[in-house]
Design an enzyme around this catalytic site. Structure first.
Site, PDB file in Angstrom:
ATOM      1  N   ASP A 190      -5.165   1.132  -7.374  1.00 26.32           N
ATOM      2  CA  ASP A 190      -4.081   0.129  -7.332  1.00 26.32           C
ATOM      3  C   ASP A 190      -4.014  -0.794  -8.556  1.00 26.32           C
ATOM      4  OD1 ASP A 190      -3.914   1.317  -4.849  1.00 26.32           O
ATOM      5  OD2 ASP A 190      -4.028  -0.530  -3.685  1.00 26.32           O
ATOM      6  N   ASP A 213      -0.354   1.609  -4.372  1.00 28.56           N
ATOM      7  CA  ASP A 213       0.173   0.939  -3.184  1.00 28.56           C
ATOM      8  C   ASP A 213       1.701   1.071  -3.254  1.00 28.56           C
ATOM      9  OD1 ASP A 213      -1.058  -0.460  -0.985  1.00 28.56           O
ATOM     10  OD2 ASP A 213      -0.211  -2.344  -1.711  1.00 28.56           O
ATOM     11  N   HIS A 249       4.912   0.469  -0.860  1.00 30.51           N
ATOM     12  CA  HIS A 249       5.496   0.019   0.406  1.00 30.51           C
ATOM     13  C   HIS A 249       7.017   0.072   0.383  1.00 30.51           C
ATOM     14  CE1 HIS A 249       1.553  -1.389   1.513  1.00 30.51           C
ATOM     15  NE2 HIS A 249       1.526  -2.347   0.613  1.00 30.51           N
ATOM     16  N   HIS A 254       8.197  -3.916   4.755  1.00 32.55           N
ATOM     17  CA  HIS A 254       6.974  -3.336   5.335  1.00 32.55           C
ATOM     18  C   HIS A 254       6.306  -4.315   6.309  1.00 32.55           C
ATOM     19  CE1 HIS A 254       2.754  -1.734   5.254  1.00 32.55           C
ATOM     20  NE2 HIS A 254       3.437  -0.610   5.345  1.00 32.55           N
ATOM     21  N   HIS A 265       4.973  -7.099  -1.845  1.00 27.11           N
ATOM     22  CA  HIS A 265       4.343  -6.570  -3.066  1.00 27.11           C
ATOM     23  C   HIS A 265       4.476  -5.056  -3.105  1.00 27.11           C
ATOM     24  CE1 HIS A 265       1.284  -6.018   0.021  1.00 27.11           C
ATOM     25  NE2 HIS A 265       0.829  -5.021  -0.720  1.00 27.11           N
ATOM     26  N   LYS A 282       0.147   5.346  -1.032  1.00 24.35           N
ATOM     27  CA  LYS A 282      -0.287   4.944   0.318  1.00 24.35           C
ATOM     28  C   LYS A 282       0.462   3.691   0.723  1.00 24.35           C
ATOM     29  CE  LYS A 282      -4.072   2.317  -1.675  1.00 24.35           C
ATOM     30  NZ  LYS A 282      -3.593   0.971  -1.313  1.00 24.35           N
ATOM     31  N   CYS A 323      -8.635  -2.926  -1.088  1.00 22.25           N
ATOM     32  CA  CYS A 323      -8.418  -1.486  -1.241  1.00 22.25           C
ATOM     33  C   CYS A 323      -9.618  -0.747  -1.819  1.00 22.25           C
ATOM     34  CB  CYS A 323      -7.141  -1.235  -2.028  1.00 22.25           C
ATOM     35  SG  CYS A 323      -5.682  -1.705  -1.048  1.00 22.25           S
TER      36      CYS A 323
HETATM   37  C1  VGL Z   1      -4.194  -4.475  -1.560  1.00 25.50           C
HETATM   38  C2  VGL Z   1      -3.592  -6.146  -0.124  1.00 25.50           C
HETATM   39  C3  VGL Z   1      -2.440  -5.479   0.209  1.00 25.50           C
HETATM   40  C4  VGL Z   1      -5.181  -3.946  -2.554  1.00 25.50           C
HETATM   41  C5  VGL Z   1      -3.046  -3.780  -1.241  1.00 25.50           C
HETATM   42  O1  VGL Z   1      -4.818  -3.105  -3.398  1.00 25.50           O
HETATM   43  O2  VGL Z   1      -6.366  -4.370  -2.492  1.00 25.50           O
HETATM   44  N1  VGL Z   1      -4.469  -5.642  -0.989  1.00 25.50           N
HETATM   45  N2  VGL Z   1      -2.163  -4.298  -0.356  1.00 25.50           N
HETATM   46 ZN    ZN Z   2      -0.265  -3.422  -0.024  1.00 21.40          ZN
END
Ligand code: VGL
Ligand code: ZN
Length: 200
Positions: A9, A47, A49, A53, A82, A106, A151
């Site tokens: 990510d 990530d 979404h 979401h 985000h 994901k 993550c």
């Molecule tokens: C993440 C919060 C929400 C991450 C992703 O990449 O750690 N944290 N979505």
């Molecule tokens: Zn996320």
């Protein structure tokens, strides 16, 4: 031993100026780029979404970012909007090398979040990453990226449970660290046999 680097990510929204900025998030880019050539395979997670979401606080009237709610699959932290599909925030950091072998997205199911690159937060829905790694004969993983305590940690814990040898390179990770979440994640990972490298 066949070893893969999993780059977690490293996206604009998790870097300074982004919607869910991780302190120093952009500092992982240079070390990750430099590491890539040492591995047999490089996989990036993204990530990804849909707008609206269920992990977004804005989808729950009266809730603020960083509060938690109960979802059918357990407790879920609510985040600022985000990494919405197709936005600049969801793009990889402009300086990140993206010449890896696989990009795994994901968090695209509206009703369930996915921190881990292996399973969604219901701990049951697979992303397909395990099958990809096994069919390539990969047995060891090094993880780097964002965020250490969400993550990266969830991906490391799933990987360890699945039987991979797992190292997290902390020098190439940065954390959100809300309410002691970083210390908790490090303790949890160590207890499951995840090797924590370059601990600072
Ligand atoms: C993440 C919060 C929400 C991450 C992703 O990449 O750690 N944290 N979505
Ligand atoms: Zn996320």
């Amino acid at each position: 031993m066949t070893e893969a680097l999993i780059v977690v990510d490293v996206q604009n929204d998790f870097c300074p100026g982004g919607a869910l900025a991780v302190p120093g998030g952009d500092e992982v880019v240079a070390p990750i780029n430099a590491m890539m050539d040492r591995f047999d395979a490089v996989i990036l997670t993204q990530d990804w979404h849909p707008a609206g979401h269920s992990s977004f606080a804005s989808s729950h009237p009266g809730k603020n970012p960083f509060e938690s709610i109960e979802m059918p699959y357990g407790t879920q932290v609510l985040w600022p909007d985000h990494c919405v599909q197709g936005t600049t925030g969801a793009d990889f950091h402009a300086d990140l090398r993206t010449d890896g072998d696989l990009i795994i997205r994901k968090g695209f199911r509206p009703d369930v979040d996915s921190y881990s690159g292996f399973f969604e937060n219901d701990q049951a829905t697979p992303t397909g990453l395990e099958g990809y790694l096994r069919s390539r004969g990969i047995t060891a993983l090094t993880l780097a990226g964002l965020a250490t305590d969400f993550c990266v940690a969830y991906t490391a814990l799933d990987a360890a449970r699945l039987g991979f040898a797992v190292t997290v390179d902390l020098a190439a990770c940065r954390a959100i660290d809300m309410d002691g979440s970083l210390a908790a994640a490090l303790t949890h990972m160590e207890s499951r046999g995840v090797k924590l490298q370059s601990r600072v």
